[in-house]
Motif scaffolding. Sequence first.
Motif, PDB file in Angstrom:
ATOM      1  N   SER B 128       0.843  -1.196   0.000  1.00 21.50           N
ATOM      2  CA  SER B 128       0.000   0.000   0.000  1.00 21.50           C
ATOM      3  C   SER B 128       0.882   1.252   0.000  1.00 21.50           C
ATOM      4  CB  SER B 128      -0.889  -0.006   1.237  1.00 21.50           C
ATOM      5  OG  SER B 128      -0.087   0.190   2.389  1.00 21.50           O
ATOM      6  N   PRO B 129       0.320   2.378  -0.409  1.00 19.87           N
ATOM      7  CA  PRO B 129       1.122   3.612  -0.411  1.00 19.87           C
ATOM      8  C   PRO B 129       1.741   3.893   0.959  1.00 19.87           C
ATOM      9  CG  PRO B 129      -0.999   3.986  -1.488  1.00 19.87           C
ATOM     10  CD  PRO B 129      -1.048   2.597  -0.930  1.00 19.87           C
ATOM     11  N   LYS B 130       0.983   3.628   2.015  1.00 13.52           N
ATOM     12  CA  LYS B 130       1.489   3.924   3.354  1.00 13.52           C
ATOM     13  C   LYS B 130       2.698   3.034   3.691  1.00 13.52           C
ATOM     14  CE  LYS B 130      -1.720   4.421   6.741  1.00 13.52           C
ATOM     15  NZ  LYS B 130      -2.544   3.847   7.827  1.00 13.52           N
ATOM     16  N   ALA B 131       2.577   1.727   3.424  1.00 11.34           N
ATOM     17  CA  ALA B 131       3.676   0.802   3.729  1.00 11.34           C
ATOM     18  C   ALA B 131       4.921   1.154   2.920  1.00 11.34           C
ATOM     19  CB  ALA B 131       3.241  -0.632   3.434  1.00 11.34           C
ATOM     20  N   ILE B 132       4.711   1.558   1.668  1.00  6.33           N
ATOM     21  CA  ILE B 132       5.851   1.861   0.799  1.00  6.33           C
ATOM     22  C   ILE B 132       6.523   3.173   1.217  1.00  6.33           C
ATOM     23  CG2 ILE B 132       6.485   2.428  -1.578  1.00  6.33           C
ATOM     24  CD1 ILE B 132       5.831  -0.604  -0.968  1.00  6.33           C
ATOM     25  N   SER B 138      15.105   4.437   3.122  1.00  9.20           N
ATOM     26  CA  SER B 138      16.121   3.416   2.866  1.00  9.20           C
ATOM     27  C   SER B 138      16.329   3.215   1.367  1.00  9.20           C
ATOM     28  CB  SER B 138      15.792   2.096   3.574  1.00  9.20           C
ATOM     29  OG  SER B 138      14.494   1.691   3.287  1.00  9.20           O
ATOM     30  N   ILE B 139      15.278   3.417   0.584  1.00 11.72           N
ATOM     31  CA  ILE B 139      15.433   3.336  -0.877  1.00 11.72           C
ATOM     32  C   ILE B 139      16.340   4.467  -1.365  1.00 11.72           C
ATOM     33  CG2 ILE B 139      14.217   3.532  -3.090  1.00 11.72           C
ATOM     34  CD1 ILE B 139      11.808   2.154  -1.720  1.00 11.72           C
ATOM     35  N   ARG B 140      16.146   5.654  -0.769  1.00  8.99           N
ATOM     36  CA  ARG B 140      16.976   6.803  -1.148  1.00  8.99           C
ATOM     37  C   ARG B 140      18.447   6.549  -0.809  1.00  8.99           C
ATOM     38  NH1 ARG B 140      15.420  11.488  -2.649  1.00  8.99           N
ATOM     39  NH2 ARG B 140      13.348  11.393  -1.729  1.00  8.99           N
ATOM     40  N   GLU B 141      18.667   5.942   0.350  1.00  6.33           N
ATOM     41  CA  GLU B 141      20.034   5.650   0.767  1.00  6.33           C
ATOM     42  C   GLU B 141      20.705   4.689  -0.228  1.00  6.33           C
ATOM     43  OE1 GLU B 141      21.843   3.678   4.719  1.00  6.33           O
ATOM     44  OE2 GLU B 141      20.037   4.872   5.019  1.00  6.33           O
ATOM     45  N   GLN B 169      17.904  -4.976  -4.372  1.00  6.56           N
ATOM     46  CA  GLN B 169      18.272  -4.751  -2.973  1.00  6.56           C
ATOM     47  C   GLN B 169      17.066  -4.342  -2.126  1.00  6.56           C
ATOM     48  OE1 GLN B 169      21.828  -2.434  -2.292  1.00  6.56           O
ATOM     49  NE2 GLN B 169      22.864  -3.389  -4.022  1.00  6.56           N
ATOM     50  N   VAL B 170      16.195  -3.540  -2.733  1.00  4.73           N
ATOM     51  CA  VAL B 170      14.988  -3.144  -2.000  1.00  4.73           C
ATOM     52  C   VAL B 170      14.136  -4.379  -1.694  1.00  4.73           C
ATOM     53  CG1 VAL B 170      12.793  -1.884  -2.194  1.00  4.73           C
ATOM     54  CG2 VAL B 170      14.910  -0.802  -2.954  1.00  4.73           C
ATOM     55  N   PHE B 171      14.016  -5.228  -2.694  1.00  2.00           N
ATOM     56  CA  PHE B 171      13.244  -6.453  -2.574  1.00  2.00           C
ATOM     57  C   PHE B 171      13.810  -7.358  -1.467  1.00  2.00           C
ATOM     58  CE2 PHE B 171      12.294 -10.794  -3.958  1.00  2.00           C
ATOM     59  CZ  PHE B 171      10.966 -10.714  -4.329  1.00  2.00           C
ATOM     60  N   LEU B 172      15.131  -7.534  -1.483  1.00  2.00           N
ATOM     61  CA  LEU B 172      15.773  -8.396  -0.481  1.00  2.00           C
ATOM     62  C   LEU B 172      15.554  -7.841   0.917  1.00  2.00           C
ATOM     63  CD1 LEU B 172      19.091  -9.107  -2.393  1.00  2.00           C
ATOM     64  CD2 LEU B 172      17.228 -10.719  -1.986  1.00  2.00           C
ATOM     65  N   LYS B 173      15.594  -6.525   1.002  1.00  2.00           N
ATOM     66  CA  LYS B 173      15.389  -5.880   2.296  1.00  2.00           C
ATOM     67  C   LYS B 173      13.950  -6.076   2.778  1.00  2.00           C
ATOM     68  CE  LYS B 173      15.910  -1.307   4.295  1.00  2.00           C
ATOM     69  NZ  LYS B 173      16.740  -1.602   5.477  1.00  2.00           N
ATOM     70  N   MET B 174      13.002  -5.888   1.850  1.00  2.00           N
ATOM     71  CA  MET B 174      11.597  -6.075   2.216  1.00  2.00           C
ATOM     72  C   MET B 174      11.335  -7.504   2.685  1.00  2.00           C
ATOM     73  SD  MET B 174       9.588  -4.042  -0.817  1.00  2.00           S
ATOM     74  CE  MET B 174       7.906  -4.144  -0.190  1.00  2.00           C
ATOM     75  N   PHE B 175      12.027  -8.448   2.042  1.00  2.00           N
ATOM     76  CA  PHE B 175      11.811  -9.845   2.380  1.00  2.00           C
ATOM     77  C   PHE B 175      12.647 -10.307   3.564  1.00  2.00           C
ATOM     78  CE2 PHE B 175       9.324 -10.071  -1.263  1.00  2.00           C
ATOM     79  CZ  PHE B 175       8.583 -11.222  -1.158  1.00  2.00           C
ATOM     80  N   GLY B 176      13.651  -9.531   3.930  1.00  2.00           N
ATOM     81  CA  GLY B 176      14.488  -9.907   5.060  1.00  2.00           C
ATOM     82  C   GLY B 176      15.303 -11.162   4.811  1.00  2.00           C
ATOM     83  N   LEU B 177      15.761 -11.340   3.575  1.00  2.00           N
ATOM     84  CA  LEU B 177      16.615 -12.503   3.287  1.00  2.00           C
ATOM     85  C   LEU B 177      17.985 -12.306   3.915  1.00  2.00           C
ATOM     86  CD1 LEU B 177      16.551 -13.861  -0.367  1.00  2.00           C
ATOM     87  CD2 LEU B 177      15.669 -14.897   1.710  1.00  2.00           C
ATOM     88  N   VAL B 375       7.926   5.139  -6.194  1.00  2.00           N
ATOM     89  CA  VAL B 375       8.917   5.672  -5.255  1.00  2.00           C
ATOM     90  C   VAL B 375      10.328   5.411  -5.793  1.00  2.00           C
ATOM     91  CG1 VAL B 375       9.930   5.384  -2.961  1.00  2.00           C
ATOM     92  CG2 VAL B 375       7.449   5.598  -3.208  1.00  2.00           C
ATOM     93  N   GLU B 376      10.563   4.204  -6.289  1.00  2.00           N
ATOM     94  CA  GLU B 376      11.892   3.886  -6.817  1.00  2.00           C
ATOM     95  C   GLU B 376      12.248   4.791  -7.990  1.00  2.00           C
ATOM     96  OE1 GLU B 376      12.292  -0.820  -5.485  1.00  2.00           O
ATOM     97  OE2 GLU B 376      11.592  -0.393  -7.493  1.00  2.00           O
ATOM     98  N   LEU B 377      11.300   4.988  -8.896  1.00  2.00           N
ATOM     99  CA  LEU B 377      11.554   5.844 -10.060  1.00  2.00           C
ATOM    100  C   LEU B 377      11.842   7.287  -9.630  1.00  2.00           C
ATOM    101  CD1 LEU B 377       8.640   4.515 -12.296  1.00  2.00           C
ATOM    102  CD2 LEU B 377      11.055   4.304 -12.859  1.00  2.00           C
ATOM    103  N   ASN B 378      10.971   7.811  -8.772  1.00  2.28           N
ATOM    104  CA  ASN B 378      11.152   9.190  -8.311  1.00  2.28           C
ATOM    105  C   ASN B 378      12.481   9.385  -7.608  1.00  2.28           C
ATOM    106  OD1 ASN B 378       9.004  11.095  -8.806  1.00  2.28           O
ATOM    107  ND2 ASN B 378       7.675   9.636  -7.780  1.00  2.28           N
ATOM    108  N   VAL B 379      12.781   8.448  -6.707  1.00  2.00           N
ATOM    109  CA  VAL B 379      13.989   8.591  -5.899  1.00  2.00           C
ATOM    110  C   VAL B 379      15.237   8.505  -6.785  1.00  2.00           C
ATOM    111  CG1 VAL B 379      15.401   7.377  -4.199  1.00  2.00           C
ATOM    112  CG2 VAL B 379      13.002   7.892  -3.684  1.00  2.00           C
ATOM    113  N   VAL B 380      15.252   7.576  -7.744  1.00  2.00           N
ATOM    114  CA  VAL B 380      16.420   7.465  -8.620  1.00  2.00           C
ATOM    115  C   VAL B 380      16.633   8.756  -9.397  1.00  2.00           C
ATOM    116  CG1 VAL B 380      17.328   6.355 -10.698  1.00  2.00           C
ATOM    117  CG2 VAL B 380      16.437   4.960  -8.856  1.00  2.00           C
ATOM    118  N   TYR B 381      15.546   9.299  -9.974  1.00  7.00           N
ATOM    119  CA  TYR B 381      15.711  10.535 -10.750  1.00  7.00           C
ATOM    120  C   TYR B 381      16.136  11.684  -9.833  1.00  7.00           C
ATOM    121  CZ  TYR B 381      13.135   7.718 -14.150  1.00  7.00           C
ATOM    122  OH  TYR B 381      12.732   6.715 -14.974  1.00  7.00           O
TER     123      TYR B 381
END
Lengths: 70, 417
Positions: B128-132, B138-141, B169-177, B375-381
């Motif tokens: 959801s937008p809130k969770a993201i 951390s995505i920005r970092e 990396q974002v995916f791995l972090k979300m999943f806690g692998l 969020v990923e697109l915005n942050v990268v740009y």
Amino acid sequence: MKIRIEKASCVGNARCAAVAPQLFPLDDDGYIAVSEIDVPPGQEQLARRGARACPERIIVVEEDAPDGTP
Amino acid sequence: MTQARPLSPAVARPAHVTDAVTYDFDMFADEAYVKNPHDRILDLHKNAPPVFWTPRNGGHWMLLSHKANFDASRDVETFSSEVIPQAQVQAMLAQRPPGSPHFPQPWPINIDPPLHTMHRAPLQKAFSPKAIMALKDSIRELAGELIDAMKPAGTAEFVSAVAEPLPVQVFLKMFGLPVERQQEYRQVVKEHMESISVSDPRAVMMRMLKITAIMRDTLLDRKENPKDDIISMLWQTEIDGKPMGMDEMENFCVVLFAAGLDTVVNGISLGARHLADHPELQRELRADPTLISAATEEMLRRYTFTVPPRRVNKDTEFHGVTMKAGDKVMLFLPGADLDSREYANPEQYQLKRETVHIAFGAGPHRCLGSHLARVELNVVYEEMLARLPEFRLASDKEVRYHGGHVVGPDELWLSWN
């Protein structure tokens, strides 16, 4: 001004809320939480933009009559 | 990287398809398309019917117009996401010897309501937008680190330097692998990316099994020891009133893998290519970074990149053509968002356009990860514009693209020295 939303057809794009988070409340899953919104005076333009932002086209703006009666 | 793919052989036209709605287009290998996908789409709008049938890749419909894509995406009874009907899949699985391991499927992407609704529900909150929003810092970092790492060389292959590692990396972090399994996971991602335009079902199946094998220990551990990650959260949800099981958890892992990685990689790269080619846009956005979110929306429209498949579920007359049950259909979303009936001067990138697009699809299968992707697109740009001086396409390297279900550059060399 009133806004009507075909709530059952919302698929959670949340673009309305991206334009006007106060006007368009979302539930925890990010779907629209209401099917009707009374637009406070002064926020008509924002409400129209929020409605136009919906990719599913399920948000309808009901303008007040020209004489000001709702 | 992928090799140029030969045109697939043309199949005979079925009796219900007329000559007038036939147009020869190979969505994987059309020469002009893989040279410059979105230019070729503008050309299709001039030369091909708004809904056409192509004899390539086994023969299938292409929905080119915005309206056809919009209508078909929302009519899930006629246009099924079960490209192979679930009844058939289940019958095949039932023939395996007893005690065979669970075969993971990318549910809910390839199933229809009501099953789709049931299996999508547990994922909604996590994406959801809130969770993201909570992940944004951390995505920005991560984005900042990747951009800083490529900066000193003055030039870089952007796809492998930023666009690919960031979502992984974002995916791995979300999943806690755990870190030690992340390398294995990246290896599977790499194999997946390299085979992006080759559709060998056997190889796809093997990768799905590999993914669940890598994730199994973590899945089991989080059931007993919940942490702050998606896996733990999903264990605490129910499907249709029943507690979550290991089979459903494995399905979630493969769907998020299959739908969530190469898509955003291509989206990020297409936008970066546009920015590199338009220094005046870079200047405008550097001067006022609040314009970047509008810029991202217009990038998504101008360079829509996914082509989801459907199967016609019942004979139908659709936008003037006759379709028969069993016909294959491509929701050609990149075409929808370049339709002049919908957008004035669609070829023009207009920052001031009040952009409403269907890059993330329409109807109940709307991209679950759209909020994360945005969020990923915005942050990268934002971070590219903040951290790099004016960048451009490297003059000695041609941008190479792939077609298929997710369109984008194989390689994108940028320079800023």
